[in-house]
Enzyme design. Structure first.
Site: not given
Length: 760
Positions: A455, A726-729
């Site tokens: 992210g 959660h932008t990473c996921f």
């Protein structure tokens, strides 16, 4: 062959009695042949008789014809492109010359192989419909399709058709003399009869011919030695029955194997012939190969000689499609879309990691990476990632090994950036760590606690690209109407900063980050080292392209006075008017009707190449420092743009179909149904904002939103709480809203401020 000699109502004409004058001329020619005093031939009595009969047969053929419509023998009156009606004496002398030749009997129609053409088949079709008897047609088809010599002299073009092709600037050497329309219509005529007996004869004869050709190939690799021998393959490939899987094994498989194994010069000749095909016919051939490869892969689940042959012939068709545009034989809008060459079975069933390993191994093994036209961009992206993994693994192992001797080094490309000095910090750290650019990227903003699981790097790219492409920074100009950026030819920035942009594009590719980079298509063509010209200018900068095209299209001789141009490009730089000479002393050289094509070519080159050579050269160096290598060459320029910028299609219906739910949510939950109603009602820019809020990017993966791993989880029942992510996921945390308007209000409020990474 009886097919060549038996008189039939469909194609034979009753020979009329030879006029007395003609008969005497023939007898005189025959006597000349047997006259010993000439010293040319010394024949025994029976040989003399045979020679006399030969002259008479030629004379009858020249003056009355063989009776078969569109006979391909030029020494026959029935030949549409033959010698025409000759005077009796002229015919007699020619008969003598033909009879005296060493292989004179080869020129007699009844000694030549049979042949087919459209009129003949249509005549048989009419006869079969009226009589109900398909046997005469069945015999003809069986005789011709089982013989190379017969098939190679069937469906021939007329001289008029060949002349028309030459007028289109097609070299005679590239013409193999077939009437494609006649081939297609002939197959349709055969199929219209719906006769199982006829179809069986056609396919059995074809199979028999292919067996003979395979035997000939075993005896001699150059089993086809000249382009005329390619006619049979062209004719057979147009058979629409090849789309039926029942004919794959016995007919299509040997046909593809034979074409794939042609000597290179004949393979190239076949490609040149296919460049002349109309797009729908080329599409049919592509469909035949695609279906064959697909069925074979799903059936056998392995890459065998059949799949390899189908892929290689598909490659011939791909090259023909591309060459047709380059050679001007097809307008760009008539070109078969390159997507037609992607094969679903290859992209879904083949282990691309193993294929990549075969490609990189020193063993001479087949790999689809050698035939990238068949691979989708997402598959090529995976190959690129495998290549990056191999290189990063080497870097990681090297880092571990070096740590044993010189202290610990990171297996990652770690950059620590101050938000207030994004460009300068990035430029410094990237330039100091050029050897680490292919390592996995980890970004840390100074003074923030974010742990980069994907992210943070997304936000980093979003922020730095926004600053670099800010027109106030001076590196790029922006076209408001076209909404694209272009290199500022007057930029005073150091080349290192343009090189940094190229590096960032490469690092983003290797880390799977989609960027919001709005370049015209010519940038990607130039990155792939392809030539650019006026057609590209018309797409990238339509107004300028149209103006130059109007100059080219102007047909009068007064272009100099009408347009008032000279061999210069004039532009403004820092408020001053400047000029660039396209030729020495260009200001003194007027643009005339004679040199306007040169002016357009030089002007186009200046705009797209020369004027930005310094800036683009640095940009290219930076990009190549990260992405240079074999894997990049797998991509077309269109696919490279897709790799960098993602898909332009925002299909939220597809995203809804693939969304996953957790912590009590499901597709039927009232809050989820309200959410999708709100999203579908949003304008495009707010839809992009929602995508950015959930994933850290408003760009779409290569295969579209339907390929995004998107999860929505319940985050309590407090309706005053804002959604988070959660932008990473790609993970949306959504409170259980019960009111649609409340959900819309809270979602838009959360989306309004997404800059900065926070631990949730």
């Amino acid at each position: 062959s009886s097919s060549g000699t038996k008189a039939m109502d469909v194609h034979m004409q009753e020979a009329e009695p030879i006029p007395e004058a003609s008969e005497k001329a023939a007898e005189k020619a025959a006597r000349m042949l047997t006259d010993d005093s000439r010293g040319t031939f010394v024949l025994e009595e029976d040989a003399a008789r045979r020679g006399s009969e030969l002259v008479k047969r030629y004379f009858l053929q020249l003056t009355k014809g063989c009776g078969r419509k569109r006979c391909p023998n030029v020494n026959c009156l029935s030949c549409i492109d033959g010698r025409g009606l000759l005077e009796p004496t002229e015919a007699a002398l020619l008969s003598l010359e033909l009879a005296k030749s060493d292989n004179g009997d080869v020129g007699l129609c009844d000694e030549l192989p049979p042949f087919l053409h459209l009129e003949l088949i249509q005549g048989y079709e009419q006869q079969a419909r009226s009589s109900g008897d398909v046997k005469p047609l069945t015999r003809e088809v069986a005789a011709v399709f089982s013989s190379s010599d017969a098939l190679n002299r069937s469906f021939l073009s007329t001289k008029a058709q060949l002349q028309e092709a030459k007028h289109k600037h097609v070299p005679e050497v590239e013409l193999i003399g077939l009437d494609t329309y006649a081939i297609i219509e002939s197959y349709q005529s055969l199929l219209r009869l719906q006769s199982a007996e006829l179809i069986l004869a056609l396919m059995n004869a074809t199979e028999s011919l292919l067996v003979k050709l395979q035997v000939a190939q075993l005896a001699q690799s150059t089993f086809v030695s000249e382009s005329i021998g390619l006619r049979q393959f062209v004719i057979l490939m147009h058979n629409p029955l090849l789309l039926e899987p029942q004919y794959h094994k016995q007919v299509l498989l040997p046909l593809l194997l034979l074409i794939a194994s042609l000597p290179s010069e004949l393979g190239e000749a076949l490609v040149r012939w296919w460049t002349l095909l109309p797009t729908p016919l080329l599409q049919q051939l592509v469909s035949v190969c695609q279906q064959f490869v697909t069925v074979r892969l799903y059936h056998t689940a392995r890459i065998d000689e059949a799949v390899i042959a189908g892929t290689r012939v598909l490659g011939h068709l791909y090259e023909a499609n591309e060459s047709a545009i380059r050679l001007g034989r097809r307008a760009p809008h008539e070109k078969l879309d390159y997507h037609a060459f992607y094969n679903d079975a290859v992209n879904q069933e083949v282990n691309l990691k193993e294929d990549y390993q075969r490609w990189k191994s020193e063993r001479d093994e087949f790999s689809f990476c050698e035939h990238p036209y068949i691979l989708e961009p997402s598959s090529k992206s995976r190959v690129l990632m495998y290549d990056a993994t191999v290189q990063m693994t080497h870097e990681f192992e090297g880092a571990i090994l070096r740590s044993l001797f010189v202290g610990a080094t990171s297996p990652y490309l770690v950059v620590k950036i101050r938000r207030s000095h994004l460009i300068s910090d990035t430029l410094l750290q990237m330039s100091l760590r050029k050897g680490d650019l292919k390592k996995p990227l980890k970004v840390q903003f100074v003074g923030e606690e974010g742990i980069d699981e994907g992210g943070v790097q997304k936000e980093f790219f979003q922020l730095i690209m926004a600053q670099i492409f800010d027109v106030n920074y001076g590196m790029f100009t922006y076209d408001e109407e076209l909404r694209v950026y272009w290199f500022n030819r007057s930029s005073l920035e150091n080349e290192r900063e343009f090189e940094l942009i190229g590096i960032l594009l490469g690092v983003a590719i290797y880390n799977g980050v989609i960027l919001d980079v709005r370049f015209p298509h010519v940038v990607y063509k130039k990155l792939m080292e392809q030539e650019v010209g006026l057609e590209d200018l018309k797409i990238a900068f339509p107004d300028m392209g149209r103006t130059l095209q109007q100059l080219l299209d102007y047909s009068a001789d007064d272009a100099e006075s009408v347009f008032g141009l000279c061999m210069q490009v004039c532009y403004e730089e820092f408020g001053e008017r400047r000029a660039h000479d396209l030729v020495p002393n260009g200001g003194d050289v007027p643009v005339t009707s004679a040199n306007k094509a040169e002016y357009v070519a030089l002007y186009t080159r200046y705009l797209l190449v020369d004027s930005i050579a310094r800036q683009f050269g640095a940009f290219m160096r930076g990009f190549q420092s990260v992405c240079g290598g074999d894997c990049l060459q797998l991509f077309r320029w269109e696919e490279l743009e897709l790799l960098i910028c993602g898909s332009p299609e925002l299909d939220f219906e597809a995203l809804q179909r693939v969304a996953q739910y957790d912590d009590g949510y499901s597709a039927e939950h009232p809050t989820i149904q309200l959410l999708w109603q709100v999203i579908h009602e949003l304008p495009l820019e707010q839809k992009k904002g929602f995508l950015f809020f959930c994933t850290g990017s408003d760009r779409v993966p290569i295969k579209g939103l339907g390929n995004l791993n998107f999860v929505i989880s319940k985050n309590g029942a407090d309706e005053n709480r804002l959604p988070s992510a959660h932008t990473c996921f790609n993970h949306l945390l959504l409170p259980e809203y019960k009111c649609k308007e409340k959900l819309r209000q809270q979602l838009l409020k959360a989306m309004s401020d997404t800059e900065g990474f926070h631990i949730i």
